[in-house]
Structure formats: structure tokens, C-alpha cells
Design an enzyme around this catalytic site. Structure first.
Site, PDB file in Angstrom:
ATOM      1  N   TRP A  99      35.833  43.810 213.104  1.00  0.00           N
ATOM      2  CA  TRP A  99      34.642  42.946 213.051  1.00  0.00           C
ATOM      3  C   TRP A  99      34.311  42.407 214.425  1.00  0.00           C
ATOM      4  O   TRP A  99      33.145  42.347 214.816  1.00  0.00           O
ATOM      5  CB  TRP A  99      34.833  41.814 212.037  1.00  0.00           C
ATOM      6  N   ASP A 166      33.386  33.663 213.981  1.00  0.00           N
ATOM      7  CA  ASP A 166      33.185  34.367 212.712  1.00  0.00           C
ATOM      8  C   ASP A 166      34.344  33.946 211.804  1.00  0.00           C
ATOM      9  O   ASP A 166      35.487  34.338 212.024  1.00  0.00           O
ATOM     10  CB  ASP A 166      33.193  35.884 212.959  1.00  0.00           C
ATOM     11  N   LYS A 190      33.967  36.419 200.731  1.00  0.00           N
ATOM     12  CA  LYS A 190      35.423  36.379 200.821  1.00  0.00           C
ATOM     13  C   LYS A 190      35.972  35.092 200.203  1.00  0.00           C
ATOM     14  O   LYS A 190      36.979  35.119 199.514  1.00  0.00           O
ATOM     15  CB  LYS A 190      35.895  36.484 202.277  1.00  0.00           C
TER      16      LYS A 190
END
Ligand SMILES: *Cc1c(COP(=O)(O)O)cnc(C)c1O
Length: 356
Positions: A99, A166, A190
């Protein structure tokens, strides 16, 4: 039947969230209408948005000079929205996995990216330390939890630059000092809600510093001015997010959540360190994620991977197959995962060990 859901995302949600959302799908706030078919401008839905925003502020102790937004496009949209809004000339990035690498790729479209440190040399199995962040960068971007590789930055960093984080896969899992961050973003799927909504927490004074024209929809100021209602928000995911936020508050808030998360992670890592059939992917205990526990078969036992998956399935365990870029196994144990389910996984591991 109780299924133990270890998927990485979309992933387990509290029963509380699922039940309340199911009710609202049939009859929302006494309107006799579904939450799917009510105007986002109705007073009932505006109340949902307002309470969700307020609860994020309360739970994370967000100071008054920050805004809380509910946007669309997933965390992946933030990969370009952040540099588009914040990058004048250069930004620093910490490369801790897939990511982070994707965020770096997008930022390079808008300016100079300084990759401050990377753990790519060891397939991202550690968190780099001992690097220096220059004070003159527009911001320093980190990925606090590396969902795919299973590492996590468990402390708030002290650097001389504004931090953009993030937190898609560890938001609300432990207390954080918001003042250390200028932007936090998190795809909801998530630890908060079904996919479709992205939480953004942003310090207002970081905005308005770039010269490039910003399309209306990706300008954070648009969404601040319109309180996340510039266009139609993802109403059902926002409703579900509100339910999870209420559940967090009713269950003692984030400090309490952290205690539970520490206990769950300890249970699983202790077993991985003990069980001769498995090896945890992340050698340094300080770098091990409390949210995504990654592990492989011990050397010599690789051929039994499928057998272990079958034993796990017999215990109604789903979602423990590792990401294709890492292999092995990954058990995602987000906030909503009860410790009892982690216990079932540990039992399956012991049963497998006893067979060999
Ligand atoms: C899942 C994930 C993303 C991608 O989120 P999308 O909402 O699918 O764009 C980004 N960063 C992290 C840390 C993630 O876990």
C-alpha cells in the site's frame, strides 16, 4: 453455526453493527423507509452523518482545528488526493509494503518523492528505524499497519515534518495522539464498516498551500465546506460506520479496545512462537501487527499447508490464506474479532501439531 471470520477486508464487523444495519435496511429511524431509500438531505440521515462525525472526534479526541470527513473512492483515492492537495514540491514516504508503494507511485505524479527508508530488501518483514526526515518536505507519509505483510508502527512518530498516515487497517485499534498527524485516512472495510466509505481526519491549516487547480470533488475544502454532503454520500456504509462507533463507545472506547487487541495478538503470537509447525513472518516482536498476523509453515512442513487449511475449515475458520504476494497464512484479528475466535484458531494449530 458460528463462522470465525479472519478475512483481511472486507472483514468482520460487530454483531451490533450488522443487527442495527439490518433493522435500518427495513425501517430506518421510524420512517417506515429503508436507509437505502431515504434522502441524504433528510433530517434523519443528516443526524446520522452528524453523530458519526462527532463520535469520531470524541473517540479519538480530535482537536477543534481538525475536520472529520466521510468520502468515497477508498483509501486508494487518498493516494492521489493527498499529494494533489498538499504537495508543493516534495514529500517524504516510508515504504513499508504494497500500500505504501502504491501511495508513492501516485505521489510521483505531482512532485519529488523522497523514499526515506524501505523494508523491501526483506520482503517488508520489518519496520525501518533510525532514518531522518528532512524538515523542508511538505509532508511525511506513513502506513501505520501493513495489512498484507503484517507489520505495524505501534507508536506515534516524532519527526520534524507534518505526518500523513494511512490507517486503513488499524484505525480505532489503539489510542493515537492526533496532534502528531496532519492527515489520517482509512478505508472503512477493515475496522469500521462495509466498503464504500473512507474516513479522513485533516488539520485545516495544511490546506490551501498548493498552486495547481484542484477538481472540486478531490478538493478537501469542498467536503469540509459541505460537511461530507457535497454530493450523495455512501449512506448505508456511513450508517454502519455510526453503529460501529456507537459500539466502540459502549464497549469502553479505544483504550479498552487496545487492551483486547493486545490480548488477542499475544495469544496468537505466543502460539506461533511455541508451535513447531509454524513460523511467524515478522521476526521482531516490536514490529508485529496486532491486526494482521502473518505466518508460514516451518521449513520441512511446507507440503502440509493444504492440510492445515482443511483442519481450520473443520473448525469453521475462514479467511486465513495468506495474500498471494506473501504466501502462507494471514489471520486478521480486527476490533470486532472476539478472543474466543482467536482461541479456536490456536486450538486448530495445536491439533495440527499433534498430528505430526
Ligand atoms: C485495504 C488497504 C488499502 C486500500 O483500500 P481501498 O479502500 O481498497 O482503496 C490501502 N491501505 C491499506 C493500509 C489497506 O489495508
Amino acid at each position: 453455526m458460528k463462522t470465525h471470520n479472519f478475512y483481511a477486508g472486507p472483514s468482520i464487523l460487530p454483531e451490533f453493527t450488522k443487527e442495527r444495519t439490518a433493522e435500518a435496511v427495513m425501517n430506518f429511524a421510524g420512517t417506515g423507509l429503508s436507509v437505502m431509500e431515504v434522502s441524504h438531505r433528510s433530517k434523519e440521515f443528516v443526524a446520522v452523518m452528524d453523530e458519526a462525525r462527532d463520535l469520531v472526534k470524541e473517540l479519538l479526541e480530535v482537536p477543534a482545528d481538525y475536520e472529520v470527513l466521510f468520502l468515497q473512492g477508498g483509501a486508494s483515492t487518498q493516494f492521489y488526493m493527498v499529494p494533489f492537495n498538499l504537495m508543493k514540491t516534495k514529500a517524504a514516504y516510508l515504504n513499508t509494503g504494497t500500500w505504501a508503494s502504491k501511495a508513492i507511485k501516485e505521489a510521483k505524479l505531482y512532485g519529488e518523492v523522497i523514499e526515506i527508508a524501505s523494508s523491501k530488501d526483506k520482503n517488508f518483514n520489518y519496520i525501518p528505524r533510525g532514518y531522518e526526515v528532512p524538515a523542508d518536505v511538505d509532508y511525511f507519509h506513513i502506513t501505520t499497519n501493513n495489512t498484507i505483510f503484517g507489520t505495524e508502527i505501534l507508536e506515534d512518530l516524532d519527526v520534524p515534518a507534518r505526518i500523513v498516515a494511512d490507517m486503513s487497517s488499524d484505525i480505532f485499534s489503539r489510542p493515537i495522539d492526533i496532534k502528531k498527524y496532519d492527515v489520517i485516512y482509512a478505508g472503512a472495510q477493515k475496522n469500521l464498516a462495509p466498503s464504500g466509505v473512507t474516513l479522513v481526519i485533516i488539520k485545516k491549516d495544511i490546506l490551501g498551500k498548493v498552486d495547481r487547480p484542484i477538481p472540486t470533488m478531490i478538493d478537501y475544502r469542498t467536503h469540509i465546506d459541505k460537511e461530507s454532503m457535497f454530493n450523495t454520500p455512501p449512506t448505508v456504509p456511513v450508517f454502519a460506520a455510526l453503529m460501529t462507533l456507537r459500539w466502540l463507545k459502549e464497549n469502553g472506547g479505544i483504550k479498552e479496545m487496545e487492551k483486547k487487541n493486545i490480548a488477542k495478538a499475544k495469544l496468537l503470537y505466543d502460539e506461533l512462537d511455541r508451535n513447531k509447525m509454524f513460523v511467524p513472518n515478522i521476526p521482531n516482536p516490536e514490529d508485529r501487527s496486532r491486526m494482521n498476523v502473518t505466518f508460514v509453515m516451518a521449513s520441512g512442513y511446507e507440503e502440509f499447508e493444504k492440510e492445515f487449511l482443511e483442519i481450520a475449515a473443520a473448525h469453521d475458520i475462514v479467511g486465513i490464506k495468506g495474500h498471494r504476494s506473501v504466501g502462507g497464512f494471514r489471520a486478521s484479528i480486527y476490533n470486532a474479532m472476539p478472543i474466543e475466535s482467536v482461541g479456536v484458531l490456536v486450538e486448530a494449530m495445536k491439533e495440527f501439531e499433534a498430528k505430526h
